[in-house]
Design an enzyme around this catalytic site. Structure first.
Site: not given
Ligand code: NAD
Ligand code: TYD
Length: 338
Positions: A122-124, A147, A151
């Site tokens: 992730t970019d985080e 988190y 990562k």
């Molecule tokens: P999500 O929380 O929607 O899904 C995560 C999935 O992983 C779930 O189905 C959960 O059951 C499974 N899981 C968690 N722990 C596990 C384990 N120990 N063994 C097997 N399965 C497990 O997350 P997402 O938003 O789909 O993110 C997927 C990936 O992309 C993550 O690695 C996250 O760090 C990365 N990512 C997400 C975003 C975003 O905006 N959502 C952005 C950049 C990177």
């Molecule tokens: P989020 O979807 O949790 O992603 P991330 O923190 O990983 O970027 O949140 C996106 C942005 O929105 C973040 O700046 C936090 C803000 N946010 C709110 O202001 N209210 C909310 O209820 C949530 C869930 C997030």
């Protein structure tokens, strides 16, 4: 052709990726591994359940993972605890899945000689980007939340395994995703569904934090570009440059959905809240020739429509009923095991 293992694919991005893969590369044999945490929902895979094999397992369970990885031609790891706010309450599950789980995969990729491993990061991991700057893949990691730190730890472990054992691994670091099947605790699906339910929209702090938005479909094509053409040991930022402040994004949603700004409710800020994420994606566009297909405007419209058309999906999650329903339907190990 051997099978491709995709972990965490009952979650948001992984399930979209497997949907995309099944439609774009119907010849690929796919094994999905997911622990089905609160964020894992087999309903996300329902439309393609006959196309995949599902194994319910924890990526930190070396025995179960060895079974699925034996004979595989690769693994893409989406499995993770993914919500910053939850990591502030309890970090232990993040260390288990995001750090220990990744090391288990690395050890098995080495031992079983799996030809390719893509770690989805992730970019985080870069932390907050000062205005006027964008992070590139060589910038130092400076994570702010448990988190992001978990990562970043995984990214270091992957690079250490590549360096020491020439494990054939690569890393992608994507910006904030949005689209279908996103769990309604994240900003966009929470706001969209709250607007539909006419509930308050909780804006953290002043709402001026900025995120770079990537439609999950574009994330899938970028992941595939890296999977096919990326160089072992290399890191690829995935993003769009579509940078928007949270409050502005919420106001856009309200305008598109024809709802009142009175729903906006400012709440206490997230502790340690990163002000801005911004990526330099020139490596992805110049080396791999990737291009964004979905503009933020089109993507938001399509996402709002998806949540409108799939009310039972998010209503059952918001009410907590989906777990019981799918366990009753499929049993604990999921559809392909029946
Ligand atoms: P999500 O929380 O929607 O899904 C995560 C999935 O992983 C779930 O189905 C959960 O059951 C499974 N899981 C968690 N722990 C596990 C384990 N120990 N063994 C097997 N399965 C497990 O997350 P997402 O938003 O789909 O993110 C997927 C990936 O992309 C993550 O690695 C996250 O760090 C990365 N990512 C997400 C975003 C975003 O905006 N959502 C952005 C950049 C990177
Ligand atoms: P989020 O979807 O949790 O992603 P991330 O923190 O990983 O970027 O949140 C996106 C942005 O929105 C973040 O700046 C936090 C803000 N946010 C709110 O202001 N209210 C909310 O209820 C949530 C869930 C997030």
């Amino acid at each position: 052709m051997a099978h491709l293992v995709v972990t965490g694919a009952a979650g948001f991005i992984g399930s979209n990726f497997v949907h995309w893969l099944c439609s774009e590369h119907p010849d690929r044999e796919v094994v999905v591994v997911d622990k089905l945490t609160y964020a894992g929902n087999l309903g996300n895979l329902e439309p393609i359940k006959d196309r995949i094999r599902f194994v319910r397992a924890d990526i930190a369970d070396a025995e179960a993972m060895a079974e699925v990885l034996r004979g595989a031609d690769g693994i893409i790891n989406f499995a993770a605890e993914s919500h910053v706010d939850r990591s502030l309450e309890a970090a232990a599950p993040f260390l288990h899945s995001n750090v220990v789980g990744v090391q288990v995969i690395l050890d098995l990729v080495k031992e079983l000689e799996v030809p390719r491993f893509l770690q989805i990061s992730t970019d985080e991991v870069y932390g907050s980007a000062p205005e006027g700057t964008r992070f590139n893949e060589e910038d130092r990691l400076n994570p702010s939340s448990p988190y992001a730190a978990s990562k970043a730890a995984a990214d270091h472990l992957v690079q250490a395994a590549v360096h020491t054992w020439t494990v054939p691994a690569l890393i992608t670091r994507a910006s904030n995703n949005y689209g279908p099947y996103q769990f309604p605790e994240k900003l966009l699906p929470l706001m969209i569904t709250n607007i539909m339910e006419e509930k308050p929209l909780p804006v953290y702090g002043d709402g001026m934090q900025k995120r770079e938005w990537l439609h999950v479909h574009d994330h899938c094509t970028a992941v595939w570009a890296v999977w096919q053409r990326g160089e072992i040991g290399r890191i690829y930022n995935l993003g769009t440059g579509d940078e928007v402040a949270n409050l502005e994004l919420i106001k856009t949603l309200l305008a598109v959905m024809d709802a009142s700004e009175e729903l906006i409710t400012f709440v206490t800020d997230r502790p340690g809240h990163d002000r801005r994420y911004a990526l330099d994606i020139s490596r992805l566009t110049t080396e791999l020739g990737w291009q964004q297909q979905i503009t933020l405007e089109e993507g938001l419209q399509a996402t709002i429509e998806w949540y409108r058309d799939n009310r039972p999906w998010w209503e059952s999650i918001k009410s907590g009923q989906y777990r019981e329903y799918y366990e009753r339907m499929y049993g604990r190990r999921g559809p392909a095991q029946q």
